[in-house]
Design an enzyme around this catalytic site. Sequence first.
Site, PDB file in Angstrom:
ATOM      1  N   GLU A  46       0.825  -1.209   0.000  1.00  0.00           N
ATOM      2  CA  GLU A  46       0.000   0.000   0.000  1.00  0.00           C
ATOM      3  C   GLU A  46       0.860   1.261   0.000  1.00  0.00           C
ATOM      4  O   GLU A  46       0.578   2.221  -0.730  1.00  0.00           O
ATOM      5  CB  GLU A  46      -0.924   0.000   1.225  1.00  0.00           C
ATOM      6  N   CYS A  72      -2.760  -3.874   6.930  1.00  0.00           N
ATOM      7  CA  CYS A  72      -2.408  -4.101   8.331  1.00  0.00           C
ATOM      8  C   CYS A  72      -2.801  -2.893   9.176  1.00  0.00           C
ATOM      9  O   CYS A  72      -2.790  -1.749   8.721  1.00  0.00           O
ATOM     10  CB  CYS A  72      -0.914  -4.408   8.474  1.00  0.00           C
ATOM     11  N   CYS A  81      -0.420   0.165   7.593  1.00  0.00           N
ATOM     12  CA  CYS A  81      -0.775   0.621   6.241  1.00  0.00           C
ATOM     13  C   CYS A  81      -2.151   1.278   6.230  1.00  0.00           C
ATOM     14  O   CYS A  81      -2.411   2.165   5.416  1.00  0.00           O
ATOM     15  CB  CYS A  81      -0.757  -0.562   5.277  1.00  0.00           C
ATOM     16  N   SER A 165      19.978 -41.624  -9.010  1.00  0.00           N
ATOM     17  CA  SER A 165      18.764 -40.853  -9.295  1.00  0.00           C
ATOM     18  C   SER A 165      19.028 -39.605 -10.136  1.00  0.00           C
ATOM     19  O   SER A 165      18.082 -38.913 -10.505  1.00  0.00           O
ATOM     20  CB  SER A 165      18.095 -40.433  -7.985  1.00  0.00           C
ATOM     21  N   TRP A 167      20.198 -37.978 -13.589  1.00  0.00           N
ATOM     22  CA  TRP A 167      18.988 -37.191 -13.373  1.00  0.00           C
ATOM     23  C   TRP A 167      17.831 -37.909 -14.025  1.00  0.00           C
ATOM     24  O   TRP A 167      17.920 -38.297 -15.198  1.00  0.00           O
ATOM     25  CB  TRP A 167      19.143 -35.796 -13.950  1.00  0.00           C
ATOM     26  N   ASP A 197      23.898 -37.854  -1.583  1.00  0.00           N
ATOM     27  CA  ASP A 197      24.136 -36.870  -2.654  1.00  0.00           C
ATOM     28  C   ASP A 197      25.016 -35.702  -2.238  1.00  0.00           C
ATOM     29  O   ASP A 197      25.516 -34.970  -3.100  1.00  0.00           O
ATOM     30  CB  ASP A 197      22.796 -36.311  -3.147  1.00  0.00           C
ATOM     31  N   GLY A 296      14.039 -38.293   0.456  1.00  0.00           N
ATOM     32  CA  GLY A 296      13.990 -39.623  -0.119  1.00  0.00           C
ATOM     33  C   GLY A 296      12.774 -40.411   0.334  1.00  0.00           C
ATOM     34  O   GLY A 296      11.893 -39.916   1.053  1.00  0.00           O
TER      35      GLY A 296
END
Length: 374
Positions: A46, A72, A81, A165, A167, A197, A296
Amino acid sequence: MRQALALAESAMYVPSPNPRVGCVIVRGSQILGQGATQAVGSHHAEVMALHDMKARGFDAKGATVFITLEPCSHHGRTPPCVDALIAAKPDRVVFAHFDPNPSVAGRGMRALRAAGIEVAVGVCADQALEINPGFVSRMTRGVPYVWMKVASSLDGRTSLNNGVSQWITGPQARADGHHWRARSCVVLTGIGTVRTDNPKMNVRHVATLRQPRRAVIDPGFEIAEDAAMLDGNEVIIFTATERADKAARLAERNVHVVLVPEGEPTVARPRGRVDMQAMMHWLAAHDTNEVHVEAGFGLNGALLAADCVDELVVYMAPTLLGAGKGIADVPALTHLEDAHKFEFIDVKQFGADMRMRLRVSAHWRTLMKSIHLP
């Protein structure tokens, strides 16, 4: 209002833990000013729109202000605001839905009406909630909004039998996955993924000025102290095992260790488990609106079992992998009515892969009810 929604979406990665809000000030068909909420501690939508209006040489006489959230009415990091709007004296304010923050929750509307400003509520409320489900969830349920990101084959495999996994899906799907990381407050994974990983879990494929916090569920507090995630930026480790010496060393590297055991350890379960619901309440209490899960088979199943997942974001590759790990470790069922049920809300193609978004309907209905005052 659609323009205000677009402005809110343009700030998707910016204002967390504040809600993403857009504001447009119009007179007739002319836009007088517009803006979106800035980084935490800076201006709300605002005020940005009012500043833009003044910079263009306009005032709010006879104007209507469209906002994607109730303005608010309390002092936080910035002034209310609603006071700025009252001072500007528009004829009318329209907002999409009520602010579920107990410090606001209708007070903004009442203050505007008391000042003689016409107020309308409920325009594009569903679309506005889509932009801030985490903020609404934190304020009303006391937990963040959680989505689980999964990359799988057509036969639901997330890795080969040997654990490979990377990709399964292509670069376009992986880049879109980083959008979901970027809009979250916390990226959550498990110790199994960290061991296998050694990921960084940060945002790299989309432009953002704000990196989300990263968190690891590590019941035995086994994380290696040279893990790639422990790079000096904030990391939260949720554990069921207390090791004060290790926690003290990691604290010097901006790692916050949170002990959330699920009951007492037993002979069968000497290291215990992390209490998933307690973890989510801790995250909400520490300004977390949205959690992005990249984990996972085991952790995905545990989060589903604890009813901690609101949405699935599934990237499916047009391949068949045969034997391997599935999406989640879900116990075998004997009755179909006991299945975890979701509703499709969006399907979109990225390169050769499809992204499917699925939602827990009951969770979403709860959020929808919370943005409408009785």
